[in-house]
Design a protein around this motif. Structure first.
Motif, PDB file in Angstrom:
ATOM      1  N   ILE A  49       1.358  -1.306  -0.436  1.00  0.00           N
ATOM      2  CA  ILE A  49       0.210   0.282   0.056  1.00  0.00           C
ATOM      3  C   ILE A  49       0.800   1.555  -0.040  1.00  0.00           C
ATOM      4  O   ILE A  49       2.308   1.301   0.481  1.00  0.00           O
ATOM      5  N   ASN A  50       0.123   2.488  -0.703  1.00  0.00           N
ATOM      6  CA  ASN A  50       1.516   3.702  -0.289  1.00  0.00           C
ATOM      7  C   ASN A  50       1.006   3.719   1.055  1.00  0.00           C
ATOM      8  O   ASN A  50       0.081   4.224   1.513  1.00  0.00           O
ATOM      9  N   GLU A  51       2.431   4.210   1.735  1.00  0.00           N
ATOM     10  CA  GLU A  51       2.832   5.300   2.665  1.00  0.00           C
ATOM     11  C   GLU A  51       3.596   6.106   3.011  1.00  0.00           C
ATOM     12  O   GLU A  51       4.538   5.603   1.303  1.00  0.00           O
ATOM     13  N   PHE A  52       3.991   6.194   3.868  1.00  0.00           N
ATOM     14  CA  PHE A  52       4.551   7.499   3.506  1.00  0.00           C
ATOM     15  C   PHE A  52       4.381   7.453   5.543  1.00  0.00           C
ATOM     16  O   PHE A  52       4.330   7.742   6.212  1.00  0.00           O
ATOM     17  N   HIS A  53       6.525   7.535   5.866  1.00  0.00           N
ATOM     18  CA  HIS A  53       7.431   7.491   6.989  1.00  0.00           C
ATOM     19  C   HIS A  53       8.595   8.966   6.945  1.00  0.00           C
ATOM     20  O   HIS A  53       9.282   8.944   6.243  1.00  0.00           O
ATOM     21  N   GLY A  54       8.448   9.446   7.793  1.00  0.00           N
ATOM     22  CA  GLY A  54       9.122  10.442   8.606  1.00  0.00           C
ATOM     23  C   GLY A  54       9.961  10.031   9.766  1.00  0.00           C
ATOM     24  O   GLY A  54       9.426  10.154  10.481  1.00  0.00           O
ATOM     25  N   LYS A  55      11.147  10.089   9.437  1.00  0.00           N
ATOM     26  CA  LYS A  55      11.843   9.828  10.842  1.00  0.00           C
ATOM     27  C   LYS A  55      12.824  10.477  11.167  1.00  0.00           C
ATOM     28  O   LYS A  55      13.707  11.306   9.886  1.00  0.00           O
ATOM     29  N   MET A  56      13.447  11.186  12.447  1.00  0.00           N
ATOM     30  CA  MET A  56      14.544  11.818  12.788  1.00  0.00           C
ATOM     31  C   MET A  56      15.467  11.016  13.482  1.00  0.00           C
ATOM     32  O   MET A  56      15.018  10.017  13.810  1.00  0.00           O
ATOM     33  N   VAL A  57      16.686  11.418  13.304  1.00  0.00           N
ATOM     34  CA  VAL A  57      17.814  10.266  13.539  1.00  0.00           C
ATOM     35  C   VAL A  57      19.288   9.915  14.340  1.00  0.00           C
ATOM     36  O   VAL A  57      19.222  11.389  13.291  1.00  0.00           O
ATOM     37  N   LEU A  58      18.848  10.075  15.512  1.00  0.00           N
ATOM     38  CA  LEU A  58      20.477  10.744  15.859  1.00  0.00           C
ATOM     39  C   LEU A  58      21.317   9.261  16.434  1.00  0.00           C
ATOM     40  O   LEU A  58      20.486   8.522  16.984  1.00  0.00           O
ATOM     41  N   LYS A  59      22.629   9.383  15.897  1.00  0.00           N
ATOM     42  CA  LYS A  59      23.738   8.724  16.114  1.00  0.00           C
ATOM     43  C   LYS A  59      24.673   8.940  16.390  1.00  0.00           C
ATOM     44  O   LYS A  59      25.792   9.754  15.821  1.00  0.00           O
ATOM     45  N   PRO A  60      26.015   8.731  17.348  1.00  0.00           N
ATOM     46  CA  PRO A  60      27.130   8.804  16.956  1.00  0.00           C
ATOM     47  C   PRO A  60      27.929   8.398  15.511  1.00  0.00           C
ATOM     48  O   PRO A  60      27.145   7.642  15.346  1.00  0.00           O
ATOM     49  N   LEU A  61      28.901   9.054  15.516  1.00  0.00           N
ATOM     50  CA  LEU A  61      29.651   9.017  14.262  1.00  0.00           C
ATOM     51  C   LEU A  61      31.010   7.954  14.352  1.00  0.00           C
ATOM     52  O   LEU A  61      31.562   7.633  13.435  1.00  0.00           O
TER      53      LEU A  61
END
Length: 196
Positions: A49-61
């Motif tokens: 099905i057509n779907e949209f997700h938005g995410k903010m991701v924070l991680k160490p380098l």
């Protein structure tokens, strides 16, 4: 009709299928800042099905990073996820804890992953990265399902002396990711790079 006659009737087109229409399109914008990477992921799914997700991701380098923090504003979910922990050469474990702001619930999940899928023998899943130029990368997620050729034979049983099943290959391009990374240089770094 026996297996041998069925095999003889198969054309090359029936022995493989390749689907180049991806079911997932990802756009990832990354900002590197003082030892951390902050990312915004826009994920579009068109199958089933057509779907949209938005995410903010924070991680160490750092290379030995052990976690990443994920916030999904549309679903009101917050998660803290470990990096994939290798258990064997092909098997990884990932654990995480999450909180739903909408449902006011907290829980944890675990996941075993591998590059081999399906029954562990007949599927390969992988990602291939391609650096276009500094700060812009493409990543392709692809899958190959296959049935290996099989040879059989018999003597004195009324069956054919030699039979061959030619196998089958189904390959698909499942995901295309465009990754744009911006690195922040502090004024101190810029001065040190200019000085002799």
């Amino acid at each position: 009709m026996n297996d041998r006659e069925e095999e003889a009737g198969k054309s090359w087109d029936e022995l493989y299928t390749i689907d180049l229409m991806p079911s997932e399109l990802f756009f990832k914008f990354r900002q590197q800042l003082q030892g951390f990477q902050l990312g915004l992921n826009l994920e579009f799914y068109n199958s089933p099905i057509n779907e949209f997700h938005g995410k903010m991701v924070l991680k160490p380098l750092s290379d030995d990073r052990k976690w990443k923090f994920i916030y999904q504003p549309l679903h009101h979910d917050i998660r803290l996820v470990s990096k994939k922990i290798p258990l064997t050469k092909f098997l990884n474990l990932q654990v995480g804890i999450g909180h739903s702001l909408e449902m006011h619930t907290t829980g944890w999940k675990w996941k075993l992953t591998t590059c081999l899928g399906g029954d562990g023998v007949s599927r390969i899943r992988n990602k291939t990265s391609l650096g276009l130029y500094p700060g812009v990368d493409m990543r392709f997620g692809w899958r190959a399902d296959y049935v290996l050729p099989e040879f059989t034979g018999a003597v004195g049983t009324g069956e054919a002396l030699f039979n061959m099943n030619s196998g089958r290959l189904e390959a698909s391009l499942d995901r295309i990711e465009t990754i744009i990374t911006h690195t922040y240089d502090s004024p101190k770094d810029q001065v040190s790079s200019i000085s002799p």
